[in-house]
Design a protein around this motif. Sequence first.
Motif, PDB file in Angstrom:
ATOM      1  N   ALA A  90       0.429  12.274   2.155  1.00  0.00           N
ATOM      2  CA  ALA A  90       0.695  10.839   2.231  1.00  0.00           C
ATOM      3  C   ALA A  90       1.430  10.322   1.003  1.00  0.00           C
ATOM      4  N   GLY A  91       1.119  10.831  -0.172  1.00  0.00           N
ATOM      5  CA  GLY A  91       1.762  10.360  -1.390  1.00  0.00           C
ATOM      6  C   GLY A  91       3.244  10.673  -1.410  1.00  0.00           C
ATOM      7  N   HIS A 124      -9.573  11.439  -2.253  1.00  0.00           N
ATOM      8  CA  HIS A 124      -8.983  10.118  -2.404  1.00  0.00           C
ATOM      9  C   HIS A 124      -7.659  10.228  -3.149  1.00  0.00           C
ATOM     10  N   PRO A 125      -6.806   9.200  -3.036  1.00  0.00           N
ATOM     11  CA  PRO A 125      -5.529   9.223  -3.754  1.00  0.00           C
ATOM     12  C   PRO A 125      -5.724   9.347  -5.264  1.00  0.00           C
ATOM     13  N   TRP A 151      -2.053  12.609  -2.488  1.00  0.00           N
ATOM     14  CA  TRP A 151      -3.168  12.467  -1.542  1.00  0.00           C
ATOM     15  C   TRP A 151      -2.860  13.222  -0.264  1.00  0.00           C
ATOM     16  N   TYR A 211       2.047   1.810  -3.472  1.00  0.00           N
ATOM     17  CA  TYR A 211       0.926   2.363  -4.253  1.00  0.00           C
ATOM     18  C   TYR A 211       0.764   3.853  -3.984  1.00  0.00           C
ATOM     19  N   LEU A 212       0.804   4.238  -2.699  1.00  0.00           N
ATOM     20  CA  LEU A 212       0.645   5.659  -2.354  1.00  0.00           C
ATOM     21  C   LEU A 212       1.779   6.510  -2.914  1.00  0.00           C
ATOM     22  N   PHE A 254       0.825  -1.201   0.000  1.00  0.00           N
ATOM     23  CA  PHE A 254       0.000   0.000   0.000  1.00  0.00           C
ATOM     24  C   PHE A 254       0.861   1.255   0.000  1.00  0.00           C
ATOM     25  N   ASN A 255       1.992   1.194   0.700  1.00  0.00           N
ATOM     26  CA  ASN A 255       2.903   2.342   0.725  1.00  0.00           C
ATOM     27  C   ASN A 255       3.464   2.598  -0.678  1.00  0.00           C
ATOM     28  N   THR A 271       0.930   8.324  -5.992  1.00  0.00           N
ATOM     29  CA  THR A 271      -0.308   9.099  -5.949  1.00  0.00           C
ATOM     30  C   THR A 271      -0.067  10.436  -5.272  1.00  0.00           C
ATOM     31  N   VAL A 296      -4.113  13.646   3.317  1.00  0.00           N
ATOM     32  CA  VAL A 296      -4.936  12.835   4.216  1.00  0.00           C
ATOM     33  C   VAL A 296      -6.127  13.640   4.706  1.00  0.00           C
ATOM     34  N   SER A 307       5.126   8.792   1.293  1.00  0.00           N
ATOM     35  CA  SER A 307       5.334   7.393   0.931  1.00  0.00           C
ATOM     36  C   SER A 307       6.480   7.239  -0.060  1.00  0.00           C
TER      37      SER A 307
END
Length: 261
Positions: free
Chosen positions: A230-231, A17-18, A11, A5-6, A2-3, A9, A13, A234
């Motif tokens: 977050a993107g 959405h991402p 995003w 993936y982020l 998931f990290n 993206t 928080v 990450s």
Amino acid sequence: AFNIYLAFTKWTVGLGHPVFVGFDNFIDLVSDERVWNGVKVMVTFSGLSLALEIGLGLLIALYFNREFRGSEIVQAIYIFPFAATPVAVALIWRIMLNPEIGVLNYLLRGIGLPGSLWVSGEHTVIPALVLVDVWKWTPMITLIVLAGLKSLPPDPYEAARIDGANALQIFWYITLPMIRPVLIAALMLRSLDNLKEFDMIYTITQGGPGIASETLYLYSYMVGFGFFKAGYGSALMVVVFLIVLVFNVVMNRMRLSAQDR
């Protein structure tokens, strides 16, 4: 997963959405000055602390690898820093390193020396943090190396003494080559935590003064949980992971090479 993936993206928080942006985050971090500062701080801090911990750990292990009165008590006291909770240790050292009320400056002034800024100075913060890290983690290196020394066969030492080798020659030509795989293994184990040191640095300085002690790991935390990006955070963590991975792959190959010898 998931990290990763982020990392591709954008995003914030709590807002939407991402949104997939491809390699934009990785392109942005190349021009981010705080990223390069974080890499420099991480390499400087880790290089100094790991070198000192391995060197001191080896010397102290050699001292403990002999019989002397009260050795059990001395060794039990010696491992106390390693057994203590990291955040508790950091809080105590934060007080001790305080330029105004800290005990270290009190002791320096007591012997006629000027006090230091310690973690409050841009040029002294890294050496001060290295001091704390070495104090806490050298006992772990010592225990690993001491276990390796205890397992060495006695035959090469007896042969060397019969041939007239002195203590320095025995250490350099017998002990050090045989203990090299253990030293590399200890370096690998310690580097896993050291390269992503967080608890101690965040508790004592939070990356300050300014960004003088902000490692890449700490910066990624600030981006993700302070700025809620977050993107981008990450993507920074992916870079940290790759740095740690490459370092440990190199160390593992060195360890295997040393064992083959």
